[in-house]
Design a protein around this motif. Structure first.
Motif, PDB file in Angstrom:
ATOM      1  N   GLU A 112       0.843  -1.190   0.000  1.00  0.00           N
ATOM      2  CA  GLU A 112       0.000   0.000   0.000  1.00  0.00           C
ATOM      3  C   GLU A 112       0.879   1.242   0.000  1.00  0.00           C
ATOM      4  O   GLU A 112       1.813   1.361   0.797  1.00  0.00           O
ATOM      5  N   VAL A 113       0.607   2.167  -0.906  1.00  0.00           N
ATOM      6  CA  VAL A 113       1.469   3.335  -1.051  1.00  0.00           C
ATOM      7  C   VAL A 113       0.645   4.545  -1.480  1.00  0.00           C
ATOM      8  O   VAL A 113      -0.257   4.439  -2.317  1.00  0.00           O
ATOM      9  N   TRP A 114       0.951   5.698  -0.875  1.00  0.00           N
ATOM     10  CA  TRP A 114       0.332   6.977  -1.255  1.00  0.00           C
ATOM     11  C   TRP A 114       1.075   7.535  -2.459  1.00  0.00           C
ATOM     12  O   TRP A 114       2.305   7.522  -2.521  1.00  0.00           O
ATOM     13  N   VAL A 115       0.320   8.040  -3.463  1.00  0.00           N
ATOM     14  CA  VAL A 115       0.926   8.470  -4.726  1.00  0.00           C
ATOM     15  C   VAL A 115       0.423   9.845  -5.129  1.00  0.00           C
ATOM     16  O   VAL A 115      -0.782  10.117  -5.097  1.00  0.00           O
ATOM     17  N   CYS A 116       1.359  10.699  -5.525  1.00  0.00           N
ATOM     18  CA  CYS A 116       1.048  11.979  -6.173  1.00  0.00           C
ATOM     19  C   CYS A 116       1.871  12.029  -7.447  1.00  0.00           C
ATOM     20  O   CYS A 116       3.107  12.017  -7.394  1.00  0.00           O
ATOM     21  N   LEU A 117       1.229  12.068  -8.622  1.00  0.00           N
ATOM     22  CA  LEU A 117       1.926  12.053  -9.910  1.00  0.00           C
ATOM     23  C   LEU A 117       1.417  13.197 -10.778  1.00  0.00           C
ATOM     24  O   LEU A 117       0.213  13.309 -11.021  1.00  0.00           O
TER      25      LEU A 117
END
Length: 255
Positions: free
Chosen positions: A173-178
Motif C-alpha cells: 500500500e502506497v500513497w501516490v502523487c503524480l
C-alpha cells in the motif's frame, strides 16, 4: 511543535493497542517508519517530512487499523494541516539512469539551440520556395506559378515534442502523487493497494511523490531501478526516461 491533547494520534494509538500490535509490526505491514508512526501517535507533527505526507500517512495508518482513513486525514487537516513546516531540503543520491542536474541543464539548452537552427533552416527553405526562380533559374514573373519546396497545401512538419510512457505498480500500500509536464495531477494523492496499477500515462516529463518506496516505475515498458525505502521518496522522469531523485522540498504535492 504542533500538537493536540486528544485527537488523531490518540485514536490511532488506541486502535493499535486494541489489535495488540506494536509499531514494528505496523511498519512491516504499511512501510511507514516506526519513528513516523510514533510521531503521529504523539502528534509530534514536526518529525514528519511535510503536511502532504502527514495526511497520507494518517490515512494509510488509520485504514490499516480498520478506521476511517479519510475522516482522520480530514480531521488532521482541519486541526493542524498547513501548520507543519517543511524541513530544509536534503539532496538524495541519484538512482538508476538519473542525469545530474547540471548536465540535464546543458542538455536542455542544447536541445533548444538545435530546435532554433532547425526552425531557421525551415524558414529559409520556405523563402527559397516562394521567392525562387523558375526551372531555368530566372526570377519568377509576376503572376507566374513558382516552384515550391513541398506539395501545394502541405504544411511544414512540426517537431514533435518527445514523450515518455510511465506506469506504476504498487507492491505494498502506497500513497501516490503524480504530475505531468503541465503540472496536472494524473494520480491526485491516492492510495494504491498491493498489486494495483496506474497508467500508462504519456507526457514530456513527470514528477512524482510516494509515501514509501513500495512502487515499481515502468518507463516505456521497462522497469526503472529505484532504491527500496520505507519513508517518502520523490522522482522526476524526463523525456528520455531518465530518473532523478527529488529532495523533500522539490517533490510535488497533491490535495
Amino acid at each position: 511543535m504542533v500538537g493536540m491533547e486528544t485527537g488523531v494520534g490518540a485514536s490511532l494509538r488506541e486502535a493499535r493497542k486494541r489489535r495488540e500490535l506494536d509499531l514494528t509490526e505496523v511498519e512491516a505491514a504499511i512501510k511507514i517508519r516506526v519513528r513516523y508512526l510514533q510521531a503521529i501517535e504523539d502528534e509530534d507533527w514536526d518529525v514528519l517530512p511535510g503536511d502532504v505526507y502527514a495526511r497520507g500517512f494518517v490515512r494509510t495508518y488509520a485504514s490499516y487499523l480498520g478506521l476511517d482513513g479519510e475522516r482522520l486525514a480530514e480531521e488532521y487537516r482541519e486541526g493542524v494541516g498547513g501548520a507543519v513546516e517543511e524541513r530544509a531540503p536534503r539532496r538524495l543520491e541519484p538512482v538508476g539512469s538519473a542525469v545530474p542536474p547540471a548536465r540535464r541543464g546543458r542538455r536542455l539548452r542544447g536541445r533548444a539551440l538545435t530546435a532554433l537552427v532547425v526552425l531557421a533552416l525551415g524558414g529559409l527553405l520556405v523563402a527559397v520556395g516562394v521567392l525562387g526562380g523558375d526551372e531555368d533559374g530566372g526570377p519568377a514573373a509576376g503572376g507566374a506559378t513558382t516552384k515550391s519546396a513541398r506539395p501545394v497545401g502541405s504544411a511544414p512538419a512540426a517537431a514533435a515534442a518527445p514523450r515518455v510512457a510511465l506506469a506504476l505498480r504498487a507492491s505494498e500500500e502506497v500513497w501516490v502523487c503524480l504530475l505531468d509536464a503541465e503540472r496536472e495531477a494524473l494520480v491526485d494523492g491516492e492510495i494504491l493497494v498491493p498489486g494495483e496499477e496506474a497508467g500508462p500515462f504519456r507526457s514530456r516529463r513527470f514528477s512524482a511523490a510516494f509515501g514509501n518506496g513500495a512502487v515499481e516505475l515502468r518507463i516505456d515498458g521497462r522497469p526503472a531501478r529505484t532504491p527500496a525505502s520505507s519513508g517518502p521518496v520523490g522522482y522526476e522522469v524526463d523525456a528520455e526516461g531518465g530518473v532523478t531523485s527529488l529532495a523533500e522540498g522539490e517533490r510535488p504535492e497533491c490535495e
